[in-house]
Write a protein that holds these residues in place. Structure first.
Motif, PDB file in Angstrom:
ATOM      1  N   VAL A 142       0.841  -1.204   0.000  1.00 42.68           N
ATOM      2  CA  VAL A 142       0.000   0.000   0.000  1.00 42.68           C
ATOM      3  C   VAL A 142       0.877   1.255   0.000  1.00 42.68           C
ATOM      4  N   GLN A 143       1.980   1.204   0.770  1.00 47.58           N
ATOM      5  CA  GLN A 143       2.921   2.345   0.765  1.00 47.58           C
ATOM      6  C   GLN A 143       3.507   2.575  -0.621  1.00 47.58           C
ATOM      7  N   ALA A 144       3.682   1.490  -1.389  1.00 54.13           N
ATOM      8  CA  ALA A 144       4.281   1.609  -2.731  1.00 54.13           C
ATOM      9  C   ALA A 144       3.241   1.991  -3.786  1.00 54.13           C
ATOM     10  N   GLY A 145       1.983   2.143  -3.381  1.00 51.55           N
ATOM     11  CA  GLY A 145       0.975   2.624  -4.328  1.00 51.55           C
ATOM     12  C   GLY A 145       0.005   1.589  -4.850  1.00 51.55           C
ATOM     13  N   MET A 146      -0.001   0.377  -4.260  1.00 52.63           N
ATOM     14  CA  MET A 146      -1.001  -0.613  -4.674  1.00 52.63           C
ATOM     15  C   MET A 146      -2.391  -0.162  -4.218  1.00 52.63           C
ATOM     16  N   ARG A 147      -3.395  -0.500  -5.017  1.00 51.69           N
ATOM     17  CA  ARG A 147      -4.778  -0.186  -4.637  1.00 51.69           C
ATOM     18  C   ARG A 147      -5.241  -1.086  -3.508  1.00 51.69           C
TER      19      ARG A 147
END
Ligand code: C5P
Length: 224
Positions: A142-147
């Motif tokens: 999530v921190q890396a931008g996953m939905r």
């Protein structure tokens, strides 16, 4: 409201489309490696032409540029969701997120086929608790931008508490008490998964192998 995603794990595109015709109001379909390798983008386009949201579940895990390339191709194809492995690391996840555009990317934390001993062997260290590993990887994703993430029902409460309300949690292994479990080790009832904070419920064989797939689909949708 949570979404029901039908896993089209059937041998051919012809059978997949015949099944889709028997599921009135079908909103989401999931294509995995078997059917995708056989039928390719043409089958994806057939589903999209029917107004169905497509989850391309190919679980990419490669160097960042290779995964970003696959995600860009999925975006051009028009899929709504695609999966990557969190174990690809922060760099790979960030590259994937950058290429995603409107595609919702979800990270597979720990494969449900891994137990603590098998995972420990892969990682080269003791793993006292698979749930903690899943939580660590879900935060990274999530921190890396996953939905969102893909997780088993067993990890749902832990992950929802860790991630907060916004990220998607996609849960396979949905079974009612009367369903055969087939090869799923950890199953959960649809209502329990929804109560636990799942946003997308993946159902395969309880629908694809039913004598009345449309009736099963309809009953599950009514429970959402
Ligand atoms: O037939 P069944 O309902 O067990 O299908 C579950 C689907 O969810 C399959 O397409 C499988 O690939 C997928 N899946 C899973 N476990 C994961 C990730 C995806 O069973 N961890």
């Amino acid at each position: 409201m949570a979404e029901l995603v039908v896993a089209f794990d059937v041998p051919s595109g012809r059978e997949a489309l015949a099944l889709a015709r028997r599921l009135p109001g079908l909103r989401w379909a999931k294509l995995g490696p078997g059917l995708y390798v056989r039928e390719g983008p043409a089958l994806v386009r057939e589903f999209l032409a029917r107004g169905v949201h497509l989850f391309l579940d190919l679980k990419w895990h490669d160097i960042p540029s290779a995964v970003a390339g696959a995600v860009a191709a999925a975006r051009e194809l028009g899929v709504a969701m695609a999966s990557v492995h969190c174990l690809g690391g922060a760099g790979m996840l960030a590259a994937a997120a950058q290429a995603a555009g409107e595609v919702a990317l979800v990270g597979v934390t720990i494969l449900t086929s891994h137990d603590a001993a098998g995972l420990g062997q892969v990682l080269g260290r003791g793993v006292p608790d698979v749930g903690c590993e899943a939580e660590r990887l879900a935060r990274l994703a999530v921190q890396a931008g996953m939905r969102g993430v893909v997780a088993s029902g067993a990890e749902l409460p832990l992950l929802r508490a860790a991630l907060g309300p916004a990220p998607w949690i996609v849960v396979p292994g949905i079974r009612s008490p009367a369903d055969p479990v087939y090869d799923q080790a950890r199953t959960i009832a649809l209502q329990d998964a929804v109560r636990g904070g799942a946003t997308h419920l993946i159902v395969g064989r309880p629908i694809t192998r039913a004598t009345d797939p449309g009736g099963v689909y309809q009953r599950l949708v009514e429970c959402l």
